[in-house]
Motif scaffolding. Sequence first.
Motif, PDB file in Angstrom:
ATOM      1  N   GLN A   1     -12.089  -7.903  11.500  1.00 15.75           N
ATOM      2  CA  GLN A   1     -12.688  -6.634  11.615  1.00 15.75           C
ATOM      3  C   GLN A   1     -13.652  -6.745  10.708  1.00 15.75           C
ATOM      4  O   GLN A   1     -14.371  -5.403  10.518  1.00 15.75           O
TER       5      GLN A   1
ATOM      6  N   MET B   1      -8.181  -0.139   5.662  1.00 18.54           N
ATOM      7  CA  MET B   1      -7.982  -0.042   6.982  1.00 18.54           C
ATOM      8  C   MET B   1      -8.985   0.922   7.101  1.00 18.54           C
ATOM      9  O   MET B   1      -9.543   1.679   8.578  1.00 18.54           O
TER      10      MET B   1
ATOM     11  N   ILE C   1      -7.712  -9.185   9.256  1.00 16.46           N
ATOM     12  CA  ILE C   1      -8.491  -8.379   8.517  1.00 16.46           C
ATOM     13  C   ILE C   1      -9.690  -9.284   8.568  1.00 16.46           C
ATOM     14  O   ILE C   1     -11.211  -8.622   8.136  1.00 16.46           O
TER      15      ILE C   1
END
Length: 115
Positions: A64, A1, A61
């Motif tokens: 992202q 992250m 994810i």
Amino acid sequence: MKNYVLIQVIAGIYLMIFVAALYFATGVQTGFKLDDNQLIGYGGCGILLVSLVASLFTVKIKLQKGMAVLLTLCCVGLLFNGVNFNEAFWYFILFVVLIPFWMLLETVIFVTQRE
């Protein structure tokens, strides 16, 4: 992250530097000039801004990682958009050229890491 946030920060910094470079490349006391080369640059900055705002709302994810690749492609696209490097644009040339490669490196690290 942490890498994803770093990619977003790098994209935001690159956006600000590129807009400043476009603004100062127009000449003395001209301001925003929309000729053919700089209009392409401002359009690319707009696409990068929309992508950056969209990346702030992604939580999965896989999305992202896709947004990180999209932000990198936008920055590299701005690098090769054919902006007229006249006058004061040269003050920013080091940042305009090096930041996309730094972002590319961070994106490769982020995309290839395991969850």
